[in-house]
Design a protein around this motif. Structure first.
Motif, PDB file in Angstrom:
ATOM      1  N   PRO A  11      55.558 -27.331  14.131  1.00 49.39           N
ATOM      2  CA  PRO A  11      56.731 -26.450  14.202  1.00 49.39           C
ATOM      3  C   PRO A  11      56.888 -25.591  12.952  1.00 49.39           C
ATOM      4  O   PRO A  11      57.540 -24.553  12.990  1.00 49.39           O
ATOM      5  CB  PRO A  11      57.896 -27.422  14.360  1.00 49.39           C
ATOM      6  CG  PRO A  11      57.409 -28.717  13.830  1.00 49.39           C
ATOM      7  CD  PRO A  11      55.925 -28.743  14.108  1.00 49.39           C
ATOM      8  N   PHE A  12      56.281 -26.002  11.852  1.00 49.16           N
ATOM      9  CA  PHE A  12      56.382 -25.244  10.614  1.00 49.16           C
ATOM     10  C   PHE A  12      55.518 -23.979  10.630  1.00 49.16           C
ATOM     11  O   PHE A  12      55.753 -23.070   9.851  1.00 49.16           O
ATOM     12  CB  PHE A  12      55.995 -26.114   9.414  1.00 49.16           C
ATOM     13  CG  PHE A  12      56.885 -27.309   9.227  1.00 49.16           C
ATOM     14  CD1 PHE A  12      58.223 -27.147   8.911  1.00 49.16           C
ATOM     15  CD2 PHE A  12      56.393 -28.587   9.383  1.00 49.16           C
ATOM     16  CE1 PHE A  12      59.058 -28.240   8.725  1.00 49.16           C
ATOM     17  CE2 PHE A  12      57.213 -29.693   9.206  1.00 49.16           C
ATOM     18  CZ  PHE A  12      58.557 -29.521   8.886  1.00 49.16           C
ATOM     19  N   GLU A  13      54.507 -23.926  11.509  1.00 49.42           N
ATOM     20  CA  GLU A  13      53.626 -22.757  11.535  1.00 49.42           C
ATOM     21  C   GLU A  13      54.403 -21.479  11.819  1.00 49.42           C
ATOM     22  O   GLU A  13      54.191 -20.466  11.150  1.00 49.42           O
ATOM     23  CB  GLU A  13      52.500 -22.957  12.552  1.00 49.42           C
ATOM     24  CG  GLU A  13      51.492 -24.001  12.102  1.00 49.42           C
ATOM     25  CD  GLU A  13      50.456 -24.351  13.151  1.00 49.42           C
ATOM     26  OE1 GLU A  13      50.470 -23.773  14.262  1.00 49.42           O
ATOM     27  OE2 GLU A  13      49.625 -25.225  12.856  1.00 49.42           O
ATOM     28  N   SER A  14      55.311 -21.524  12.785  1.00 51.65           N
ATOM     29  CA  SER A  14      56.068 -20.314  13.108  1.00 51.65           C
ATOM     30  C   SER A  14      57.239 -20.091  12.157  1.00 51.65           C
ATOM     31  O   SER A  14      57.514 -18.950  11.767  1.00 51.65           O
ATOM     32  CB  SER A  14      56.551 -20.349  14.556  1.00 51.65           C
ATOM     33  OG  SER A  14      57.407 -21.452  14.759  1.00 51.65           O
ATOM     34  N   THR A  15      57.926 -21.157  11.755  1.00 54.07           N
ATOM     35  CA  THR A  15      59.101 -20.963  10.904  1.00 54.07           C
ATOM     36  C   THR A  15      58.733 -20.583   9.475  1.00 54.07           C
ATOM     37  O   THR A  15      59.386 -19.738   8.866  1.00 54.07           O
ATOM     38  CB  THR A  15      60.010 -22.212  10.894  1.00 54.07           C
ATOM     39  OG1 THR A  15      59.265 -23.332  10.429  1.00 54.07           O
ATOM     40  CG2 THR A  15      60.562 -22.504  12.273  1.00 54.07           C
TER      41      THR A  15
END
Length: 126
Positions: A11-15
């Protein structure tokens, strides 16, 4: 040179705005990787966490055309020096015969308190 990226579903890839791995020419850099399973869980065992990190990273490397034999450098970040032997043994199993340059560092903490390790690697694909 062509730039290609691999994603892992974190989930950190996009945020945060990063890729699990990036290949430019024949060089691949794999981002710091935490021991998270697809359902968000995290095994408390440091050796299991190390195996999960390598699994995620090597999958990204393979997606970009590389393999374990192309790894030239690894970095392992631990929050507890008592886990060094368990984590180091997993590294030895994964990189038997490859023996990349490697660093193991103890840090104060990682982003998620469940994580005992986080790892990175660099590879050069022939």
């Amino acid at each position: 040179m062509t730039r290609t990226s691999a994603r892992s579903g974190s989930p950190f890839e996009s945020t945060i705005g990063f890729s699990r791995a990036v290949r430019v020419g024949n060089t691949v850099a794999v981002s710091g990787t935490a021991p998270v399973w697809p359902d968000g869980s995290c095994d408390p065992d440091p050796a299991a966490q190390a195996r999960r990190c390598w699994e995620i990273m090597l999958t990204a490397l393979e997606e970009l055309g590389g393999s374990v034999s192309d790894v030239i450098r690894t970095r392992q970040y631990l929050v507890d020096p008592a886990d060094a032997d368990a984590v180091g043994l997993v590294h030895g199993d994964v990189f038997q015969g490859v023996q990349p340059a490697s660093t193991m560092v103890v840090v104060k903490e990682l982003l998620d308190p469940r994580w005992k390790v986080e790892m990175e690697l660099d590879a050069v694909i022939p």
